[in-house]
Design a protein around this motif. Structure first.
Motif, mmCIF file in Angstrom:
data_model
loop_
_atom_site.group_PDB
_atom_site.id
_atom_site.type_symbol
_atom_site.label_atom_id
_atom_site.label_comp_id
_atom_site.label_asym_id
_atom_site.label_seq_id
_atom_site.Cartn_x
_atom_site.Cartn_y
_atom_site.Cartn_z
ATOM 1 N N TYR B 135 0.896 -1.140 -0.095
ATOM 2 C CA TYR B 135 0.095 -0.089 0.130
ATOM 3 C C TYR B 135 0.932 1.260 -0.055
ATOM 4 C CZ TYR B 135 -3.519 -3.491 0.777
ATOM 5 O OH TYR B 135 -4.517 -4.545 0.751
ATOM 6 N N ASP B 136 0.608 2.212 1.042
ATOM 7 C CA ASP B 136 1.797 3.161 1.067
ATOM 8 C C ASP B 136 2.957 3.318 1.873
ATOM 9 O OD1 ASP B 136 0.471 4.677 -0.913
ATOM 10 O OD2 ASP B 136 -0.934 5.651 0.347
ATOM 11 N N MET B 137 2.856 1.951 2.655
ATOM 12 C CA MET B 137 3.855 1.726 3.563
ATOM 13 C C MET B 137 5.220 1.207 3.117
ATOM 14 S SD MET B 137 1.316 0.026 6.671
ATOM 15 C CE MET B 137 1.040 -1.562 5.658
ATOM 16 N N SER B 138 6.027 1.542 3.734
ATOM 17 C CA SER B 138 7.472 1.015 3.233
ATOM 18 C C SER B 138 8.472 0.431 4.309
ATOM 19 C CB SER B 138 8.193 2.035 2.383
ATOM 20 O OG SER B 138 9.473 2.339 2.882
ATOM 21 N N PHE B 139 9.009 -0.508 4.213
ATOM 22 C CA PHE B 139 9.702 -1.289 5.111
ATOM 23 C C PHE B 139 11.112 -1.737 4.372
ATOM 24 C CE2 PHE B 139 5.360 -2.601 5.600
ATOM 25 C CZ PHE B 139 5.030 -1.892 6.887
ATOM 26 N N SER B 140 11.916 -1.263 5.072
ATOM 27 C CA SER B 140 13.265 -1.523 4.442
ATOM 28 C C SER B 140 13.519 -3.251 4.535
ATOM 29 C CB SER B 140 14.514 -0.838 4.894
ATOM 30 O OG SER B 140 14.776 -1.189 6.185
ATOM 31 N N TYR B 141 14.056 -3.891 3.724
ATOM 32 C CA TYR B 141 14.329 -5.503 3.681
ATOM 33 C C TYR B 141 15.430 -5.544 4.732
ATOM 34 C CZ TYR B 141 11.876 -6.648 -0.402
ATOM 35 O OH TYR B 141 10.466 -7.262 -1.279
ATOM 36 N N SER B 142 16.284 -4.840 4.981
ATOM 37 C CA SER B 142 17.499 -5.067 6.001
ATOM 38 C C SER B 142 16.663 -5.144 7.339
ATOM 39 C CB SER B 142 18.352 -3.990 6.049
ATOM 40 O OG SER B 142 17.761 -2.662 6.316
ATOM 41 N N ARG B 143 15.735 -4.395 7.668
ATOM 42 C CA ARG B 143 14.888 -4.651 9.202
ATOM 43 C C ARG B 143 14.150 -5.894 8.936
ATOM 44 N NH1 ARG B 143 12.387 0.711 11.598
ATOM 45 N NH2 ARG B 143 14.344 1.745 11.930
#
Lengths: 348, 289
Positions: B135-143
């Motif tokens: 959606y509009d959320m973003s999570f870094s793969y490293s996290r």
């Protein structure tokens, strides 16, 4: 109260004459040496303030919060409300004492001691530092701020004295002597025996009618007030305050370590700690800066070398000399005099 | 102040969960050491910092990332063993507060040593994993990776402590320091193994942090107080407590940070911690006060 001994009076006379001795013998770098002495006296006062509660087993990492409240309270009231430090300093000291009691009361009431007390007070320090950084519109954030200069920088009304090192010296000396007087006052009071009993065994102390919480709160209030006051004076002298120089974890750790290095249980221990740490870091800094080889090998990061040596010494101190420099020396002397007194008797 | 229950709020909550994985891993090592040896390593975050530098240099020297990571874990495990042997052992019988202070001295040493050896400038590994967009959320793969690895490591440690012989001996020592030597368990070896595992966990945390954060000598001061707070909040020595406390604290940081400013997230977390301590001084899951 015991009467001051002859050697104490002679020592005091030397200290009072010290600015003039320095002027005649080391005229060229007078300001530098006075600066070093002023730093030692102000920090010795703060360290003595910490040891007033530290000696009773209340190892606080929270005193960086109190020095911070003292320094920032005084400067912010002056800069934004134009309130003279004559009002600002007492106000910030009161705030520090209230914070100390707010944190101290539940701690002592619930018998939080040892690791838990140390880590809880550490959280207080972090909280105050984060507040200082967070209020960056007023406090200048992590860059710090300065008290607004009043006139030519030498004023009774604004308690600004940084420009005249001799005046600063006597103010710092008076501050330090006051610290020692408070230490003697607490040391000769009944509270001391109550607190010593409580630090050995709280339950037992409470069972003989000692109000442990109340006694602990008393020394905590005195200790926090001294550190806040010392912090405020430090800010006025430096004419700069920053969250890392007068508040925060590094200040808390420095306080604890200097007192441990000097000696926690003797009156002049914190002072010896202040002399030791200040002279050591200055000497290391000067030696390192004047050594061209080190400079070229490591560049500017060589400046951290003094902290490295300082830290190593601290580790060695705590392992091999837990009573501190002065504590160990006094103990040696005592043992010697006892053994010399006993020896003839046993011979006879 | 935008503190509405919208998609960004959800993003902050989920990022808090991801941060909790890392913090729980950091708290786990410290809790293990406290539970078994009864010592708090104030310099724990500095060990992580040493690991991060180790990985950084190994990687820059041309080692593949996994090899550099392994090197980092072993390096910090070794540092943990050395710390125990050289610093903790001589003060095992002195006042608890001296044990706390002596590792504080090590904190200064490690920080200054890092400054002298590596300089004060920020170092970065230069690995960018990109981010997952939902959606509009973003999570870094490293996290996300950090969260997964940290969870797996915690599960492995739990299996080790509950199934293996050495693990059971470690837990036994933690329960009763006096009796176990009589049962034929050499507590000195157990202490060394525990210090090694504690260091190894710090090394693993270093691996996970090195892909997320820049390295600088003072990075320990940013994480150290947070780790102690989580351990104390959960109850010193209680691993499950530390796990839950990590989630609570990181939610305060993530949500508070997204509603106000970053420092206020941390400040609220510390305030929350102090208030909880006054209600439950032994921590949320601490057995003994």
């Amino acid at each position: 109260m015991r009467r001051p001994s002859k050697s104490a009076l002679a020592g005091l006379a030397v200290l009072i004459a010290l600015p003039f001795i320095i002027r005649f013998s080391l005229g060229g770098s007078e300001r530098y040496y006075l600066h070093l002495l002023i730093q030692i006296f102000i920090w010795a006062f703060i360290y003595t303030g910490w040891s007033i509660m530290g000696r009773f087993g209340l190892t606080s990492f929270g005193h960086g919060a109190f020095t911070g409240i003292g320094a920032y309270g005084c400067v912010l009231l002056w800069n934004y409300l134009g309130l003279t430090p004559w009002v600002g300093i007492p106000l910030s000291v009161v705030v520090a004492v209230v914070v100390a009691l707010l944190v101290g009361y539940p701690c002592f009431h619930l018998r939080i001691t040892g690791h838990y007390f140390a880590l809880l007070t550490l959280a207080l320090t972090e909280f105050v530092r984060l507040c200082i950084v967070g209020l960056r519109d007023y406090t200048g954030g992590s860059l710090g701020t300065q008290p607004r200069r009043y006139g030519d920088g030498l004023s009774i009304y604004a308690i600004q004295f940084e420009t005249d090192r001799v005046v600063s010296f006597y103010i710092a000396l008076a501050l330090w002597l006051t610290g020692l007087a408070i230490w003697i006052w607490v040391d000769s009071s009944m509270d001391r025996y109550a607190l010593e009993a409580a630090s050995q065994d709280e339950e037992a102390a409470a069972s003989v009618g000692i109000d442990v919480t109340r006694e602990k709160l008393k020394v905590t209030a005195i200790s926090a007030a001294m550190c806040a006051f010392g912090g405020a004076i430090y800010g006025q002298y430096q004419m700069y305050i920053g969250p890392d120089t007068i508040a925060g974890l590094s200040v808390s750790l420095n306080i604890v370590f200097a007192v441990i290095a000097g000696g926690l249980w003797v009156m002049l221990g914190p002072t010896v700690g202040a002399v030791f740490t200040q002279v050591l870091s200055e000497a290391l800094r000067v030696t390192i800066q004047s050594t061209a080889g080190l400079q070229s090998a490591f560049g500017s990061s060589v400046l951290a070398l003094d902290t490295l040596i300082y830290g190593l010494l601290l580790v060695l101190f705590i392992i091999y000399m837990p009573k501190g420099i002065l504590g160990t020396l006094l103990e040696r002397r005592q043992k010697k005099s006892v053994s010399s007194r006993i020896a003839p008797v046993s011979a006879a | 102040m935008q503190c509405e229950l919208d998609i960004f709020f959800l993003e902050a909550v989920l990022n808090g969960v991801l941060l909790a994985g890392l913090l729980a891993l950091l708290a786990l090592g410290l809790n293990l050491i406290f539970g078994v040896i009864d010592v708090v390593w104030i310099c724990y975050a500095e060990l992580v910092m040493i690991g991060m530098y180790g990985i950084n240099y190994a990687y820059k020297a041309g080692a593949p990332f996994l090899a550099a990571a392994l090197f980092g874990i072993l390096l910090v495990a070794l540092a943990g063993v050395l710390l125990h042997q050289l610093v903790i052992r001589p003060v095992l019988d002195s006042a608890p507060i001296n044990q706390l202070l002596v590792t504080g001295g090590v904190l200064f040493v490690l920080q200054a040593a890092a400054t002298v050896a590596f300089g004060i400038d920020f170092k970065t590994l230069g690995i960018r994993l990109g981010s997952l967009n939902v959606y509009d959320m973003s999570f870094s793969y490293s996290r996300i990776l950090t969260f997964a690895v940290a969870s797996a490591a915690m599960l492995l440690l739990w299996l080790f402590l509950s199934r293996s012989y050495v693990g059971i001996a470690i837990r036994a020592i933690a329960q009763d320091r006096q009796i176990m030597p009589l049962m034929g368990v050499d507590h000195r070896n157990i202490y060394l193994i525990t210090s090694g595992i504690g260091g190894g966990l710090a090394g693993l945390a270093a691996v996970l942090m090195v892909v997320q954060y820049d390295i600088y000598p003072q990075i320990g001061l940013q994480f150290g107080p947070l780790i102690f707070m989580i351990c104390v909040l959960g109850g010193l020595g209680s691993m499950i407590g530390g796990f839950i406390a990590a989630f609570l604290i990181s939610e305060f940081i993530a949500v508070g940070g997204s509603c106000f400013a970053t420092e206020w997230g941390y400040a609220i977390a510390f305030l929350f911690f102090m208030i909880v301590m006054f209600i439950r001084p032994q921590g949320l899951f601490g057995g003994k006060a």
